[in-house]
Motif scaffolding. Structure first.
Motif, mmCIF file in Angstrom:
data_model
loop_
_atom_site.group_PDB
_atom_site.id
_atom_site.type_symbol
_atom_site.label_atom_id
_atom_site.label_comp_id
_atom_site.label_asym_id
_atom_site.label_seq_id
_atom_site.Cartn_x
_atom_site.Cartn_y
_atom_site.Cartn_z
ATOM 1 N N PRO A 141 -4.597 -0.991 -1.771
ATOM 2 C CA PRO A 141 -3.566 -2.021 -1.614
ATOM 3 C C PRO A 141 -3.532 -2.952 -2.833
ATOM 4 C CG PRO A 141 -5.465 -2.535 -0.252
ATOM 5 C CD PRO A 141 -5.749 -1.206 -0.894
ATOM 6 N N GLN B 64 0.883 -1.163 0.000
ATOM 7 C CA GLN B 64 0.000 0.000 0.000
ATOM 8 C C GLN B 64 0.917 1.208 0.000
ATOM 9 O OE1 GLN B 64 -2.674 0.383 3.341
ATOM 10 N NE2 GLN B 64 -4.122 1.534 2.093
ATOM 11 N N GLN C 85 4.758 0.869 4.810
ATOM 12 C CA GLN C 85 4.424 1.095 3.404
ATOM 13 C C GLN C 85 5.707 1.300 2.638
ATOM 14 O OE1 GLN C 85 3.509 3.114 5.927
ATOM 15 N NE2 GLN C 85 1.433 3.838 5.662
#
Ligand code: SF4
Lengths: 453, 310
Positions: free
Chosen positions: B132, B125, B309
């Motif tokens: 995602p 993500q 992330q």
């Protein structure tokens, strides 16, 4: 230098100095035996841990594919750092014609030799295939910082040994001529190592000359050894390592660790070998000032290292810094910064704390913090690569050293202590002839045979 | 099979042929890498052990003797690479449903433990509110590889055809290359590798990095051994969802591992807005990604842990 003394006075004080400074050699008691015994025991356990690691693989450590450099590398950096003190005290301060540091030179060289020798061993113990060490010579690629590190570490070791040995030669001759009550074989060693020293002007001139060359040579080597070590990290693209000030940042940190180590060794010698009149309050006072000074320089680099990226908080840097400031590593990080930096600076500003015992305690704290500093530099960065860590067992994500790893880590320390102990047991911990010279005793008395023998 | 030059057509043709044979598990590639002759039965049938560990029986007359290059020859040609080639991979993120067949095929081919990944399908993500997606991540085979630069013994190196390879007969296990790789593409053999007994005595094939060795590095090699036989990498052919395209940038052709369709590489990446991973690092990857748009299936992964992330 004191004023010229009369012959009797000179001989008398030379005898006293000789007796005092060879006490580390002649002095034998249960305590020293016990100390060596403990060290050797720990060393054996370390070797045993290493054998297990060879048999089963590096998997016996806490390292895995993401944190693939662990406490061994932190340990390596720590020892390289400590070894730098040799070049600061016995070369730089000497060349600057600073007098007070002279009796400390030999202690600094002892520490340097022990630390850099262990650093070399530790890095071999970290290899997946130590049996292929020869590949580094067969297929060495000079583009790799590891090769640079190898080159400068060995050069530094050689120069440090020479810097230890050369000023030792006149002392060895003294030991050869005067020392009693040691085994024959030990006397033999002194005789061989003294290289037939006679103590004439020519010989002194040669030694002083060679020393000067070495002192100058060791400056670039000493600076590179830790700079290159820092490049092992700075040459990668990882958050927390990818910075341009790593070289000076590491070098200044090294002086902090090394000064602390030397103070501790000085204190122990002073106590064990009753050298109160040699490692004086003045020496501790000056070492305290030196420690404050290097701590301040280090603090400056720390501020640069953390404040600038902390201001921007770029994605990966941000993750890394948050982990240090307030995350899983925050306790260790703040301990390191406060105990290893802020506190010593603050305390050592007061003369009260620059006395031997407080200095010893503060140095101990600084040294412990220095070790964890390296840990905090190596591990958190590895735990946060650019891409998420997924589809691996949980223990891949967080690193903690295993017991097998810890005994190998301890091996580094006991190894260094064994080297220092042996050096102190074999050779005077302060240069006798230089000290005598400083006391105004003429060189010619050094070569006289004492009458009572 | 040793021809260094393949036109686009012959590449495809040999692909078809070898796929047929691959079903039997006796293509020359298998022979050269690690099969062992178990026994010869009276009717002229031969039983062979495939790399996957199954026994197969084939008619002896069908077999052409494969030359087992000696270790040094293998290492030498493995260092040179395949002349005139410039391998590239295109990964279509809009197709990836996390089937993970690529991971399984890869681990079988390269003798990897379950936690060792040459290719790893990650749940990604990019920012807090973005969608995602699944992202298979092999080695990027960078044209400016940070890992080969730091190797002290030249055990990992860049070949002329673009592949970054490892010589685990030379690696000293310093793991500097792991520290240097920003894509976490490298794995280490912390213990004896999987099925070490089964691979005992097998000559090392540098292009498959098999047998793996304790204390050395491994990573994705674009199945260089299969490429030499005119086949696609294991992960590419294993994917059921048409995620992977693989081919030669010099010929400007990439072939889909599932549909076997061949298209123009430059057109594929132009039309679909392809990108490379972390191009800001200047590593110049050879793996291109097509963005995860227009997906017709839901993302079923867990949501990403915070602070992770990529
Ligand atoms: S681990 Fe092996 S391949 Fe990687 S840098 Fe070290 S020697 Fe080279």
């Amino acid at each position: 230098m004191n004023e010229i003394k009369s012959p009797e006075e000179s001989r008398k004080s030379l005898d006293r100095i000789f007796r005092d400074l060879t006490r580390s050699i002649t002095h034998r008691d249960e305590m020293s035996r016990f100390w060596l015994f403990i060290l050797v025991m720990f060393a054996i356990v370390g070797v045993w841990g290493f054998i297990i690691q060879i048999q089963r693989g590096l998997g016996v450590t806490g390292m895995r594919d993401y944190v693939s450099w662990g406490a061994y590398i932190a340990n390596f950096v720590f020892f390289v750092a400590v070894s730098l003190i040799g070049f600061l005290i016995s070369s730089t301060l000497h060349l600057l014609k600073i007098e007070w540091s002279k009796p400390i030179s030999r202690v600094a060289e002892q520490v340097a030799i022990a630390a850099v020798a262990m650093a070399g061993l530790i890095i071999v113990m970290d290899m997946g295939r130590p049996d292929r060490l020869q590949n580094v010579f067969l297929h060495g690629r000079f583009a790799s910082p590891i090769l640079w590190d190898l080159t400068v570490v060995t050069t530094y070791l050689v120069i440090s040994v020479l810097l230890f040995y050369l000023p030792l030669i006149p002392d060895l001759a003294l030991l050869r001529d005067r020392l009693t009550g040691v085994p024959e074989i030990q006397k033999k060693i002194y005789t061989v190592l003294a290289l037939g020293w006679k103590g004439n002007e020519e010989q002194y001139r040669l030694v002083t000359h060679a020393m000067r060359i070495l002192m100058i040579l060791i400056i670039p080597v000493g600076l590179s050894i830790h700079t290159v070590t820092s490049w092992l990290f700075a040459s990668t693209l990882r958050a927390g390592w990818d910075t341009t000030i790593f070289g000076p940042y590491f070098v200044s940190g090294a002086f902090v660790a090394g000064t602390a180590a030397v103070v501790m060794v000085m204190f122990v010698y002073r106590l064990r070998y009753r050298l109160k009149n040699y490692f004086t309050h003045h020496h501790f006072d000056m070492m305290g000032k030196l420690l404050v000074f290097v701590c301040l320089v280090y603090l400056y680099f720390n501020i640069n290292e953390f404040l600038v990226p902390g201001y921007k908080m770029r994605l990966h840097e941000g993750i890394h810094l948050r982990e240090l400031f307030a995350g899983g590593y925050s306790r260790m990080f703040w301990f390191v910064q406060i105990a290893g930096l802020i506190l010593p600076i603050f305390l050592l500003l007061f003369k009260y704390f620059r006395r031997p015992f407080p200095m010893f305690l503060i140095s101990f704290l600084v040294l412990v913090a220095s070790w964890f500093k390296r840990y905090v530099i190596v591990i958190p960065t590895m735990e946060h690569p650019h891409l998420p860590v997924q589809n691996v067992p949980d223990y891949f994500k967080h690193y903690a050293p295993t017991s097998n790893e810890i005994v190998i880590l301890l091996f580094g320390f006991v190894g260094a202590l064994i080297i220092i102990t042996l050096l102190a047991k074999l050779f005077p911990v302060i240069s006798i002839w230089e000290y005598a010279h400083q006391q105004g005793i003429d060189k010619k008395y050094l070569t006289e045979k004492p009458e009572n023998q | 099979m040793e021809q260094n030059y393949n036109t686009r057509r012959s590449f495809l043709k040999s692909l078809g042929v070898t796929l047929g044979v691959a079903g039997l598990g006796v293509s020359s590639g298998v022979l050269t890498s690690c099969s062992k002759v178990s026994s010869v039965s009276p009717e002229g049938k031969i039983r062979l052990l495939t790399p996957g560990g199954t026994l197969v029986e084939v008619d002896a007359s069908q077999l052409t003797p494969a030359e087992m290059p000696s270790l040094t020859d293998n290492q030498k040609r493995g260092r040179l690479g395949m002349e005139g080639k410039s391998w590239v991979m295109v990964i279509d993120l809009s197709k990836c449903r996390n089937a993970r067949q690529c991971m399984a095929a890869c681990q079988n081919h390269h003798q990897l433990r379950p936690e060792q990944h040459h290719i790893n399908v990650l749940q990604m993500q990019d920012a807090e509110h973005t969608a995602p997606y699944y992202m298979p991540k092999p080695c990027m085979h960078c044209d400016n590889p940070p890992c080969t630069k730091v190797c002290p013994v030249n055990a990992t190196f860049k070949r002329a055809d673009g592949i970054v390879l490892i010589d685990n007969e030379r690696c000293i296990g310093c793991r500097f290359c792991i520290a240097a790789c920003p894509y976490s593409a490298r794995v280490f053999n912390w213990f004896e590798p999987r099925d070490a007994e089964k691979y005992e005595g097998v000559t090392y094939n540098i292009e498959a990095n098999v047998p793996q060795k304790k204390g050395t590095i491994s990573k994705c090699l674009f199945s260089a051994d299969l490429l030499r036989d005119g086949k696609l990498p294991s992960c590419v052919s294993a994917c059921p969802n048409s995620v992977y395209w693989f081919g030669d940038r010099n010929e400007d052709a990439v072939t889909n591992g599932t549909t076997k369709e061949t298209v123009s590489f430059s057109k594929l990446i132009r039309d679909n807005g392809a990108y490379t991973l972390m191009e800001e690092l200047g590593t110049k990857p050879r793996v291109y990604y097509l963005p995860p748009k227009n997906r017709t299936f839901p993302f079923e992964g867990e949501l990403i842990e915070k602070g992770h992330q990529g």
